[in-house]
Design an enzyme around this catalytic site. Structure first.
Site, PDB file in Angstrom:
ATOM      1  N   LYS A 123      -0.665   5.475  -5.590  1.00 20.09           N
ATOM      2  CA  LYS A 123      -1.759   5.200  -6.543  1.00 20.09           C
ATOM      3  C   LYS A 123      -2.576   6.469  -6.818  1.00 20.09           C
ATOM      4  O   LYS A 123      -2.928   6.757  -7.952  1.00 20.09           O
ATOM      5  CB  LYS A 123      -2.691   4.110  -5.965  1.00 20.09           C
ATOM      6  N   GLY A 154       0.813  -1.216   0.000  1.00 24.18           N
ATOM      7  CA  GLY A 154       0.000   0.000   0.000  1.00 24.18           C
ATOM      8  C   GLY A 154       0.844   1.262   0.000  1.00 24.18           C
ATOM      9  O   GLY A 154       2.089   1.205   0.102  1.00 24.18           O
ATOM     10  N   SER A 173       8.144   8.569 -11.216  1.00 21.50           N
ATOM     11  CA  SER A 173       7.656   9.735 -10.487  1.00 21.50           C
ATOM     12  C   SER A 173       8.788  10.320  -9.641  1.00 21.50           C
ATOM     13  O   SER A 173       9.489   9.596  -8.940  1.00 21.50           O
ATOM     14  CB  SER A 173       6.474   9.313  -9.612  1.00 21.50           C
ATOM     15  N   LYS A 203      -1.798   9.638  -6.703  1.00 25.96           N
ATOM     16  CA  LYS A 203      -1.104  10.578  -7.596  1.00 25.96           C
ATOM     17  C   LYS A 203      -1.237  10.128  -9.046  1.00 25.96           C
ATOM     18  O   LYS A 203      -1.560  10.921  -9.931  1.00 25.96           O
ATOM     19  CB  LYS A 203       0.382  10.700  -7.218  1.00 25.96           C
ATOM     20  N   ASN A 248      -9.854   2.690   4.939  1.00 28.02           N
ATOM     21  CA  ASN A 248      -8.489   2.331   5.370  1.00 28.02           C
ATOM     22  C   ASN A 248      -7.483   2.918   4.375  1.00 28.02           C
ATOM     23  O   ASN A 248      -6.325   3.123   4.705  1.00 28.02           O
ATOM     24  CB  ASN A 248      -8.313   0.800   5.498  1.00 28.02           C
ATOM     25  N   ALA A 249      -7.948   3.187   3.157  1.00 28.44           N
ATOM     26  CA  ALA A 249      -7.097   3.784   2.131  1.00 28.44           C
ATOM     27  C   ALA A 249      -6.916   5.277   2.386  1.00 28.44           C
ATOM     28  O   ALA A 249      -7.811   5.937   2.903  1.00 28.44           O
ATOM     29  CB  ALA A 249      -7.737   3.582   0.758  1.00 28.44           C
ATOM     30  N   GLY A 250      -5.752   5.775   2.006  1.00 31.39           N
ATOM     31  CA  GLY A 250      -5.509   7.217   1.992  1.00 31.39           C
ATOM     32  C   GLY A 250      -4.736   7.510   0.724  1.00 31.39           C
ATOM     33  O   GLY A 250      -3.571   7.131   0.620  1.00 31.39           O
ATOM     34  N   THR A 307      -6.108  -0.234  10.530  1.00 31.21           N
ATOM     35  CA  THR A 307      -6.376   1.213  10.590  1.00 31.21           C
ATOM     36  C   THR A 307      -7.570   1.504  11.505  1.00 31.21           C
ATOM     37  O   THR A 307      -7.905   2.660  11.723  1.00 31.21           O
ATOM     38  CB  THR A 307      -6.689   1.763   9.184  1.00 31.21           C
ATOM     39  N   ARG A 363       0.592   7.092  11.232  1.00 24.35           N
ATOM     40  CA  ARG A 363       1.610   6.225  11.845  1.00 24.35           C
ATOM     41  C   ARG A 363       2.887   6.221  10.999  1.00 24.35           C
ATOM     42  O   ARG A 363       2.817   6.290   9.768  1.00 24.35           O
ATOM     43  CB  ARG A 363       1.095   4.774  11.908  1.00 24.35           C
TER      44      ARG A 363
END
Ligand code: GDP
Ligand code: IMO
Ligand code: MG
Length: 427
Positions: free
Chosen positions: A16, A12, A410, A18, A38-40, A129, A301
């Site tokens: 992604k 993770g 990137s 961006k 849970n995704a950011g 999370t 975290r």
């Protein structure tokens, strides 16, 4: 047309968000297929930094439709906050955000159950999370869940109360203290916001769109090594994060999947517990964390950091059928004279090049190759010709070891800090 899939190949946070934002102008529809808040997913442009949790990362473009697919779990509380934050930035989601009726809801009690489960695990905790993801997917597979389509039914409150009653029994079993009446008002406010959006049969919508020649990009969350089947179980999330998850999470048949875009960092990070063969629990890892600002976009975290792990990357490429790679955060490695890449593991006295099943109980020792660092600032470079020879060598080495071309490198968090590589540098 077929649908392209974009997903993370590590644990993770590969970048992604961006890349979806960068690629959105090439597509008509961006569709999230699994996971939840849970995704950011972080996007940066025009000096603005924004983190999305449930809403697809195409939302800042005006000409696209964004779909939250059936495989996603939605927390109405977080969802409302996301919509409010977008409104403040002048983004009206009304005509460009569609929600699957089949997407499941995260209840406040799912969050409580997540916390209770982690507390019960003690030192063996997953490092979740705590967004209620596991309990919500458990109710989905247990056939108890509430779905977005349910919220327009007059029986919704009744269904909600029945599920909460079950959850209360489980919470009592855990001896977990809570005050649900403090949490419920925000949940029902979120439900009202969800009600105002269009709820669709997203599988029909997406298949009709593909049939009429529209271009669809399926956006994954988490990473392949957190997949419920192929990740480092039990230190994983509760959904299929791999390409197959795009089929089940959107209703797109396997033979309608086109390009599979695999995103990876030029090194590795992991947040939460679980095996991480190339982890650098030392000053080098600390340097990557500080320079790379490796702190969770959802929880804040500190992320664990380590060198790139080719056996793990190749495993993820295999499971996903990756057709093109995109390498993120190359700029962070500019600090180092030498960069290590793990090519093999030493495991039970043998040298192997795959991720073994029992990696939880038996440590693997990484075997490294060292490549020369480029030691220069990459962040203002605008094309392939400007890239230092050492970075080109790093790219070529990874292409050779994976057999997959790297199409984007990137060099910074901003949309513009993106280098489109000439097709297949490897050849
Ligand atoms: P995601 O979950 O895969 O979308 O990734 P996250 O947003 O959680 O984490 C990636 C972090 O790296 C974010 O803070 C991004 O702004 C940042 N980022 C993305 N690409 C680059 C890059 O090439 N260089 C640098 N320095 N930061 C990047
Ligand atoms: P994005 O989409 C990184 C990790 C958690 C924990 C494990 C299980 O931003 O890449 P869960 O909340 O699902 O029960 O947590 O998975 N995790 C992530 N790590 N990026 C993510 O999403 C993650 N989503 C979950 O830290 O180890
Ligand atoms: Mg993230």
């Amino acid at each position: 047309m077929s649908a392209d899939v974009l997903l993370g190949l590590q644990w993770g946070d590969e970048g992604k968000g961006k890349i979806v934002d960068v690629l959105t102008p090439k597509y008509d529809i961006i569709a999230r297929f699994q996971g939840g808040p849970n995704a950011g997913h972080t996007l940066e442009f025009n000096g603005i930094k924004h983190v999305l949790h449930t809403i697809p990362s195409g939302i800042f473009h005006d000409t696209n439709i964004n779909v939250v697919g059936n495989g996603v779990v939605i927390d109405p509380v977080i969802f409302k906050k996301e919509i409010d934050a977008l409104k403040q930035m002048g983004v009206d989601v009304k005509n460009k955000l569609l929600i699957s009726k089949r997407a499941h809801l995260i209840l406040p009690t799912h969050r409580l159950l997540d916390a209770a489960s982690e507390a019960a695990k003690g030192k063996d905790k997953i490092g979740s999370t705590l967004k209620g993801i596991g309990p919500a997917y458990m109710d989905k597979t247990g056939r108890n869940g509430l779905r977005v389509g349910d919220i327009s039914s007059t029986a919704f409150k009744q269904k909600y109360d029945a599920l909460v009653a079950k959850h209360r029994q489980l919470l009592a079993f855990h001896n977990f203290e809570y005050n649900l009446s403090e949490l419920e008002p925000a949940f029902f406010e979120g439900i009202e916001v969800l009600k105002q959006l269009e709820h669709i049969d997203s599988e029909l919508y997406i298949n009709n769109a593909l049939r009429s020649g529209k271009k669809v990009l399926a956006e994954g969350a988490q990473g392949s090594l957190l997949d419920i089947d192929f990740g480092t179980y039990p230190f994983v999330t509760s959904s299929n994060t791999v390409t197959a998850g795009a089929c089940t999470g959107l209703g797109v048949a396997p033979n309608r999947i086109g390009n599979v875009i695999g995103i990876f960092k030029a090194y590795c990070t992991r947040v939460g517990s679980g095996p991480f063969p190339t982890e650098l629990d030392n000053a080098v890892g600390e340097k990557i964390r500080m320079v790379g600002r490796e702190f969770g976009a959802t929880t804040g975290r500190p992320r664990r950091c380590g060198w790139l792990d080719l056996p793990a990357l190749n495993y993820a490429i295999m499971i996903n059928g990756v057709t093109e790679l995109m390498m993120m955060k190359a700029d962070i490695l500019s600090e180092f004279d030498e960069i290590s890449i793990c090519t093999h593991y030493k495991y039970k006295g043998e040298t192997i090049d795959y991720l073994p099943y029992d990696i939880i109980d038996n440590d693997v020792e990484p075997v490294y190759t060292k490549l020369k660092g480029w030691k220069c600032d990459l962040t203002k470079m605008e094309n392939v010709d400007q890239l230092p020879a050492e970075l080109k060598e790093y790219i070529r080495y990874i292409e050779k070891q994976t057999g997959v071309p790297i199409s984007i490198v990137s060099l910074g968090p901003d949309r513009k800090q993106t280098i489109f590589m000439e097709p297949a540098l490897v050849k």
